[in-house]
Design a protein around this motif. Sequence first.
Motif, PDB file in Angstrom:
ATOM      1  N   PHE A 249       8.017   6.134  -9.345  1.00  0.00           N
ATOM      2  CA  PHE A 249       9.452   6.406  -9.237  1.00  0.00           C
ATOM      3  C   PHE A 249      10.265   5.161  -9.561  1.00  0.00           C
ATOM      4  CE2 PHE A 249       8.438  10.298  -6.920  1.00  0.00           C
ATOM      5  CZ  PHE A 249       9.451  11.128  -7.361  1.00  0.00           C
ATOM      6  N   LEU A 250       9.865   4.018  -8.978  1.00  0.00           N
ATOM      7  CA  LEU A 250      10.614   2.780  -9.212  1.00  0.00           C
ATOM      8  C   LEU A 250      10.617   2.418 -10.698  1.00  0.00           C
ATOM      9  CD1 LEU A 250       9.734   0.336  -6.299  1.00  0.00           C
ATOM     10  CD2 LEU A 250      11.899   1.448  -6.799  1.00  0.00           C
TER      11      LEU A 250
ATOM     12  N   PRO B  32       0.810  -1.228   0.000  1.00  0.00           N
ATOM     13  CA  PRO B  32       0.000   0.000   0.000  1.00  0.00           C
ATOM     14  C   PRO B  32       0.838   1.271   0.000  1.00  0.00           C
ATOM     15  CG  PRO B  32      -0.750  -1.518   1.689  1.00  0.00           C
ATOM     16  CD  PRO B  32       0.426  -2.164   1.049  1.00  0.00           C
ATOM     17  N   ALA B  33       1.928   1.266   0.784  1.00  0.00           N
ATOM     18  CA  ALA B  33       2.694   2.505   0.904  1.00  0.00           C
ATOM     19  C   ALA B  33       3.416   2.859  -0.390  1.00  0.00           C
ATOM     20  CB  ALA B  33       3.700   2.387   2.034  1.00  0.00           C
ATOM     21  N   LEU B  34       3.595   1.881  -1.262  1.00  0.00           N
ATOM     22  CA  LEU B  34       4.312   2.146  -2.514  1.00  0.00           C
ATOM     23  C   LEU B  34       3.363   2.478  -3.649  1.00  0.00           C
ATOM     24  CD1 LEU B  34       7.245  -0.348  -3.095  1.00  0.00           C
ATOM     25  CD2 LEU B  34       7.302   2.116  -3.203  1.00  0.00           C
ATOM     26  N   ARG B  35       2.060   2.282  -3.429  1.00  0.00           N
ATOM     27  CA  ARG B  35       1.090   2.460  -4.503  1.00  0.00           C
ATOM     28  C   ARG B  35       1.154   3.869  -5.084  1.00  0.00           C
ATOM     29  NH1 ARG B  35      -3.770  -0.802  -2.019  1.00  0.00           N
ATOM     30  NH2 ARG B  35      -2.578  -2.718  -2.218  1.00  0.00           N
ATOM     31  N   GLY B  36       0.911   3.978  -6.370  1.00  0.00           N
ATOM     32  CA  GLY B  36       0.891   5.302  -6.991  1.00  0.00           C
ATOM     33  C   GLY B  36       2.292   5.859  -7.189  1.00  0.00           C
ATOM     34  N   LEU B  37       2.586   6.893  -6.422  1.00  0.00           N
ATOM     35  CA  LEU B  37       3.821   7.637  -6.632  1.00  0.00           C
ATOM     36  C   LEU B  37       5.078   6.786  -6.478  1.00  0.00           C
ATOM     37  CD1 LEU B  37       4.741  10.408  -7.284  1.00  0.00           C
ATOM     38  CD2 LEU B  37       4.893  10.881  -4.856  1.00  0.00           C
ATOM     39  N   GLY B  38       5.138   5.996  -5.405  1.00  0.00           N
ATOM     40  CA  GLY B  38       6.338   5.198  -5.158  1.00  0.00           C
ATOM     41  C   GLY B  38       6.638   4.293  -6.328  1.00  0.00           C
TER      42      GLY B  38
END
Lengths: 241, 199
Positions: free
Chosen positions: B174-175, B165-171
């Motif tokens: 970037f990756l 969840p914390a990586l969803r979207g923006l994270g």
Amino acid sequence: MAEVKDTKAVEKTPLFGKEEKQLIYDPLFDNNPITIQVLGVCSALAVTSLVYPSLVMAVAVVFVCGFSSLFTSLLRNTIPKQVRLIVQLVIIALLVTVVNFVLKAFAYPVYKQLSVYIGLIITNCIVMGRLEAFAMANKPWRSFIDGIGNGLGYGAILVLVGVVREIFGKGTLFAGSGIDMMMIGPSEDYWINTMATEGWQTMFGWYANNNLMVMPAAAMFVIAIVIWIQRARNPKLVDIS
Amino acid sequence: MGELINVFIESAFIENLVLAYFLGMCSYLAVSKSLNTAFGLGLAVIFVLGITMPINWLINEYLLVPIELEFLRFILFIAVIASMVQLVEMVVEKYSPGLYAALGIFLPLITVNCAILGGSLFMVSREYTLPESVAFGLGGGFGWFLAIIAIAAIREKIRYSNVPPALRGLGMAFLITGLMGLAFMALMGIDPAVIAGPQ
């Protein structure tokens, strides 16, 4: 109701009160321009392979962001709505030109290293974003603080990425600035000598410079990790899209 | 001619504006949520880069350098870009409503797209000639177009994946951009001279 009025009257007096502090702290953490608002990623990621240029870039952006907010806020009642973007761009371009020439005169090597990225502060979205969102509607002093705060939030990420990339990519810190700290590497000159045969330094015999960190792509990974940590700690920041 | 093809290929693939220089990152991340809008913005960037580069070249060469006003470069370049974007918007609206409907919303966004100003500044620091700067503008725009289309397509697909969840979207964006940057580095092996043929 009377109480509310009272606090408002009191707030006017302190030059650096609670609200001003909030304006500095907010963009540093929970409303960071890069990791939360995604503004200003453009111009500066390529300069973060070393700490020193990132630091210079951060200082430049803090300066431009703070003073453009101040000037725009001073002029906010005289700028016609239709041409405000052009006026803002001219104010920013003026300040960036000043920064450009100061660096050219006093720090030529780093000026060479940053090359076009100094000029690109003009199109850095945080600067314009803060002018549009804050400086056009607030008093000069608070706008100035807000600009400085956002510049600092941006600079903090920049320096953080720079530190990670330089230590793991080159084994040094502040290379090129005159301080030149040699952190880790295969010779006596480094603080941690990976070739050492005795003592605690032998623990680091496995270490080798990671060339990936020198490449531009590494900046994206480092920022992605920062975002990950930040959002894992504060689930409110997670976006669903 | 071979020289121009060199510049085009170099700016589009080897030194891609987004993936190698991080220019135009804001709109790249903000507008890449769906393929259609990414397509529109990509076209608009090619368009504006192709137009502003030669104009800025002319201004730099015949106005700023002869009267030694190089210190006004930033202000003039950004003014040219802002006014060109405005002009292009009006012309497109008048003569090609279809294109305007596709590009319309994105044109104003482009003024603050670092890729445009960055292109002009690179042009000055690399001392391109007029035809080269046109090739660089079109090539850089094409590279930007490719990059935003690729990430938009990937982001549309990845919505169905099970990302933390914390990586969803923006994270994740970037990756993915980082990985795409690495993939594009493979293109560094291209020798533009071979493609352009004997000169």
